[in-house]
Structures are given as structure tokens and as C-alpha cells.
Enzyme design. Sequence first.
Site, short mmCIF file in Angstrom:
data_model
loop_
_atom_site.label_atom_id
_atom_site.label_comp_id
_atom_site.label_asym_id
_atom_site.label_seq_id
_atom_site.Cartn_x
_atom_site.Cartn_y
_atom_site.Cartn_z
N THR A 1 0.84 -1.20 0.00
CA THR A 1 0.00 0.00 0.00
C THR A 1 0.87 1.25 0.00
OG1 THR A 1 -1.69 -1.17 1.25
CG2 THR A 1 -1.83 1.23 1.22
N GLY A 2 1.90 1.22 0.85
CA GLY A 2 2.79 2.38 0.93
C GLY A 2 3.45 2.66 -0.40
N TRP B 1 2.67 1.71 -3.29
CA TRP B 1 1.71 2.01 -4.36
C TRP B 1 1.56 3.53 -4.52
CZ3 TRP B 1 -2.85 4.71 -4.84
CH2 TRP B 1 -3.59 4.47 -6.00
N HIS B 2 1.68 4.27 -3.40
CA HIS B 2 1.42 5.71 -3.42
C HIS B 2 2.56 6.51 -4.02
CE1 HIS B 2 -1.82 4.58 -0.73
NE2 HIS B 2 -2.39 5.72 -1.07
N GLY B 3 3.68 5.86 -4.28
CA GLY B 3 4.77 6.58 -4.91
C GLY B 3 6.05 5.78 -4.77
#
Lengths: 478, 372
Positions: free
Chosen positions: A322-323, A325-327
Site C-alpha cells: 500500500t505504501g 503504491w502511493h509513490g
Amino acid sequence: MVFSSIVFLFRFLPVFMFLYFITYLFPKKAARWMRNIILFLGSLVFYAWGEPVYVLLMLFSTVSDYLHGRAIEKCKSRTAARCLLVSSICINLLVLGFFKYADFLIDTVNALAGTAIPLFRLGLPIGISFYTFQTMSYTIDVYRGKARVQHNILDFGVFVTLFPQLIAGPIVKYTDVENDLKDRKADIVQISYGCRRFVTGLAKKVLLANNIGMLWEEIAKMDFGSMSVLAAWMGITAFALQIFFDFSGYSDMAIGLGAILGFRFPENFNYPYISTSITEFWRRWHISLGSWFREYVYIPLGGNRKGLPRQLFNILVVWMLTGIWHGAGWNFLLWGLWFAFFLILEKAFLGRVLKALPGIFGWAYSIFVVLIGWVLFQVERPDAIFAYLRAMFGLGSGAWYDSRAIYLLLQYAAVIILAVFCSTPIMKMLSDALNSSGEGFAMALRRLLQKVVPALLLLLSIAYIVDASYNPFLYFRF
Amino acid sequence: MREKWDAGLTVGFLCCILLALLIADFLEPDRLFSENENRLLEKKPELTRESLLSGEYMEAYEKYVTDQFVGRDNWIEIKTRSEIAMQRKEIGGVYLGEDDYLLEQHLPEEITDEMVEEKLTLLSNLVEKYHAKVMLAPTADNVLTDKLPPFAPYYDQKELLGKVKTAIGDDAYIDVASKLEEHSGEDIYYRTDHHWTSLGAYYGYEAWLEKTGKLSPVHFDPQNLIPVTEEFLGTLHSKINLPMREDRILYFPETELRPVNVTYDYNIQKESMYEESYLEGKNKYGFFLDDNHGFIEIETGYKNGRSLFVLKDSYANCVIPLLTVHYEKIYVVDLRYYNGRLAQLMDPYMSEDTDVLVLYNCIHFMKDFKYF
């Protein structure tokens, strides 16, 4: 193209809607086909406006997953199907990996090994993380037998390129819209709901997010080493409100446009800042991403069915993903791990402790964790993150408060209060109360407000778009 | 049924708004220039293969559509008003001060120590070589601090002036800041513009007299100031664009006692330091010395053989008329418009009877004062 622009509102939208709704004059069968053609081409124009070259990449993804779906259907053996699934996932992840993470990995290798491998320096195609996740949901669900294979490449193309949610979500799973792709009805009640939802989202983005975002911009420019405690907390609170209203505003606009076209997209946000635990926060924040990871990573890994240690491991994996995925950056990984840590604590014992305490404790704890999280998310450079955190806890050289912080507080007090108010469900409760009382004055008031409020919000939003000194697109790294 | 009817009305209402604006937008011809924003508006971009593939065309087209959107000025006004309603005291870099004062915002971080260092070196070299006198006027935010919004940040020009004084020495430094502070209750700055008024300029002139020990051959009396317009809405007003009380522009009639010859940029000759045509337009401050020119020569009727060389910004434009009574010749350079070597320009005019004056406001000095 972004929704909060004159080009979208006064060029793309009118032309597109005119063509789309004129099809209702044609015989039913032809009209369905025409609508999908218009939607597909319109979406390509919408995307190509911002990414004139990368639109080909999106089409490549579309064709690749379409063919994989067809091939999986033809497979006699489970093993062959599995190979095709792996191939589809690999292609998607390779595309995503190459465009999003290659430079990040090279950078890391260079830093660790002292090498000087040149970077690709390709721009990140907008929305790539959203649409690759969507197409992956298709092949996975086809393989699992949860989704029917799409034989019509046009309908499949519509699913991948669907412009309302293309560049900033929500992440729509194939099964969410499977039936709508072929045949969808939008009656006037749903269209009216969609319009109101769109305008609400536009106002959230343009009136709340952009305005409170300017406060964060001002504070982000300060020297973190000497900023006051008040400035540091005010700054990160402002960012928390900015990203919430920006992101949920985009989702509202997507859901609204979807409703106008006859789609029912999943909800993406549900008042995350009233959460009383981090577990709850992630059920209320970016819901479509959470449920994607739950369905395609967490549960296949065993979820909570293989004992607590395995569950905690699964949580760790999902939140690292998830982390990142954000950048493509270490700070995003750290941001994911930060949440994984508290989720694991909550699973282990903290959740039960919080339940036993009055809700206010859980809320304060959650907000605290989330705000620190936003520092990791937005400040990016490690030294700057530490300086910012030190400032928040009065360990920097700054005072508790200074005149600059007080000035900014006075300037933005009204916006902050309004934004905090709007981030709670109070407004929704009021309008629900108004909606449920079916007669007399309340009813008349409701009917009036339903028409006047969206119109006013639209006009005010246009004013802020026309004079847009600050109208950022926050998801260029997603 | 009623629900459907209501929904239809909502949709219809919103569509009508969009459609009406759309049609109006198409009917409205493109504008070249926005008076309110004081800038050229984006023109329709040309469509080429390259600009399309690089995305440049789309970017330019978005700017074009936004700049040319129907009723642009009205939308901006709506936004400004709503910001004021939200208690904002600063719009587009302008403070909305007390008593209808607009004050330009200059944040402390805009000016770094290195910038100060660089300017002070340039300045002290000049002072050393030409024995120049230096007058740096603080801007309104530093003098009219009581008019600023509460806690409003501003770049502290007193500190800067302290450094200037140390760098160039007491002899060269004209203390206009203290003079203005003494008179901070008077109309020394325009309410709607970033310049000082003729009265403010007069106090600058007084400070110059005290420093140079000169005696004025003409008695200037602020009582005699004559208004040339009462409808001045200046540069700061342009950034807010809401109706507000206009400023008056005054001038000293004593400056016109003797004839002058003014030559702008070596070719335009005038017999006055004042250009009345500007009073009809938006930029009324241009009344003084025909707005901004790279080089101005003024020949006065005071035949005393003395001359003055002024390096200046627009703050000087309303001071120079007062100085004419002391010199036969005044040469005025605006360094923003002069790219050659300064010595090459100045030295031919230098003699024993030539004074040199550097006259800026502190902010313009920090931003525009440079020479080779």
C-alpha cells in the site's frame, strides 16, 4: 485532463454529454453500442489530452488483458490457465514496475553500491497505478471464475479507459461494473444524484482542498529547523485536510459522473478522520484500494485464517505494498510500515484496550498516528522528515508559537473550521434529517436547497478555477 | 413522480447554467490584454504535430481557455470577495490594511543575507568611487505598521538600513527612514499604490537637505500641494480590483517656477517633468517624469553650474522635481533599462561640481540595483 478545469467543464463535458445522450434518440440496440463507442473514444481523448503518447500504453494494457481473458477461457487445463494468469499479472506489473519503480530502484542501487547506472527519466503515465490494478482484477477474477470473460473488446476497452475514474480512482473492480458495461440505465433521479455528487466533489476539491492546501504550501516553505510547534501542527493538519478533500472530491466527481452515465462505482471515503482506531481509518480511507489489496493479496496470502503470526505477516506485506503504491520512494514504504505497525499492535492487544476506553482516546490516538503518517508521506526527504517531527514535538530551535504562525492561523481560521466541519458527518446527518421529514416546511426547504446549493457551489467553484493561482494535481506519483 | 420532477429540475438548472456560460463564452471575443490584471492574456495556440505530441498544445490551450473565459474579471471579483468573507487579510501578495490601506507584502524569506551582501558591495564601491549619497526609502509596510493586519509578517528594512549605514558610512547615508517615521501619521504613502506620495517624497527631500547641508533656493510648502487627479487607483488596487476610495495625486507647483528641458532616452524632448496624458489612463503615477525611462537629462533654469547624477527606481520620480532647484543639470539612470557598463555612462558627466545620488525604496534596491 483534470475535472477542475475550464477545459473539462466547458469543452470536454458539454460535447461528450451531448453526443452521449443524443444516442437515446436511436433504437435501443444501436444506442447501447453507440454509447460505448462514444464513451471509449471520449475516454481516449480525455486521457490523451494529458498523456498524448502514453495513451498507447493504456491501449496496450487493454489489448493484453483482453487477449489473456479470452485465452484463459479456452484453456482446458487449470495449469495452463494459471500460466496465462501469471503472464497477465507479470505484464501488468512489468509495465507498472518499469514506468513507476525502475528509476527508484536504480537510484537505490546507485546509492548503496556507489554505481552510476543512468536513470530512464521517463515521466510517470498518469493513472497507471489505477488502471493496471483494474485490469489485473479482471484477469484474476476470470481465472477464479468470478467474472465472465468479456468477448467484446469495445466493452472491455470501456472498462479500462473509463474516464470518470481513470486518473484518480476509485479503483473499480471488473465485477463491480461487469453488467453495467453491456447495458446500463440512467434515469433522471440517478442523473440528478450524479450531478449533485459531481458538483459536491468539485467544490470539495476547488473550494476546500485548494484553499487549505495554500496554508500547507506556506508552511512547507518554512525552515523546519526553526519553525514553531504551532506552525508544524497547523501545517500537517492543513495537509491532512487538503489530501482528504482533494482525493475524496475526485472520488465524488468520479462517482457522480459514473452515475450520470449509468454506472454505480464503489464508495471510496467514509469520513476517515472520525475513526477511533487505525483499523477503522483504513476501512474509511481509500476504500477501493484497501479492498483491492484485501481481495487480491491479503486473502490469497491466507488472511486471518492461518493463525495470528501469519496474519500479522500478511498485514505487514499488504501495507508495505500500500505504501509503495502511493509513490516510488522510501518515505512511502515507511509510511506503509508506520500503519502496519499500529495495525499489528491493534490486532495484538491495542484494539481491545481502545474498545474499553471512551471513544475520544481512540480518536486522539488515530489522528495522532495519521498526522505523523502524513509527515512521512508528504515531506519525503529523511532529514526534512526528522526536522519536521522535531519541530512538532518542540525539539527544534523554534518556539511554541510565533507571530508568523499566529498570522497564518488568523488568515486560515475560517477555512480550517469549515474544512474540519465538513470532514465530519454532521452535514450529512443534517441533510438526512431534512430528507426523512417528508412534509411541510422541511420538505419545501429540502427541495429548494437541492436545486440552489449545487448551482451556487458550481458558480463559486468556477470563480476559483478561473483565477486558479493554486490548483495542483496531487496524484502524479500514484 | 414528484421526485422525478424535482430531479429533472435540478439537472435542468445545472445544465442551463453550464450552457448559458458556454454560449456566452463563445460569443465573447478574445481580449489581448487584461487591464485589471495588468498582463497580456493567452492567445489561441497554433496546432502542430510536435506541440500536440509533446502536450504543449494542450497546456497552452488550457491557459488560453481559462484566460479568455467569459466574464473573467467578474469571476475574479467573486473569488476575491469570498476570500474577504473568509476573513483573509491578504490577497495576491497585498495586505488589506486598516483605514482602506493596501500594503504590498514583502516576506522576510524573500531577501536572503547573500542578496544583501551582494547589493552592499555594489553600493559601497559606488559610494567610494563617486562619493555618492544614498537614500533608501522604506516601503509602506515598514512605516505604517499600525495599518498592517495583526501579526502580518514583513521584511524588516530597519535592519537592512542599519547594515547599509555601516557599509557606506554615516556621511553617505541619508536617514529617510527616521524622517518618514516621524510623519507616519500623514499621507506619505498612497493607499492604493506601492509608491510614496509627493508628501512622502518631500520628507525624503528634507532628509537629503539635512544631510547635504544645502539650502533650498525655493521654499517648498506642503500646504501648497496641488491635486492633479483625485481618481488614482494604483498597482496594489489592481491586484484586488474591488471598488475602493481613490487616492489623490498631488504635486508641488513651485517645481514649475522656472522652465525645464527634459530629454528622455536621448530623443524625446519635453518642457515639463510632468506628463498629464497619464492622468487619463490607469497608470497615473506615470505623471511624474513620464513613467520609466532608462536615461533622462534635465536642464533646469537654475544656472549654478552644478550637476547631479541619480541612480534610481520609480520612487525617485516624484523627488527629482524638487531637486531641480539645486542643479543646472540632472542625469537620471534607471538601471533596469541600462545594460552597458555604468562607468562608461557616468564618467563623461563627472566633474568636481557633480553630485551622485542613489535613490530607491529598500525592496526595489534589493531586487533591481545592479550594474557592471
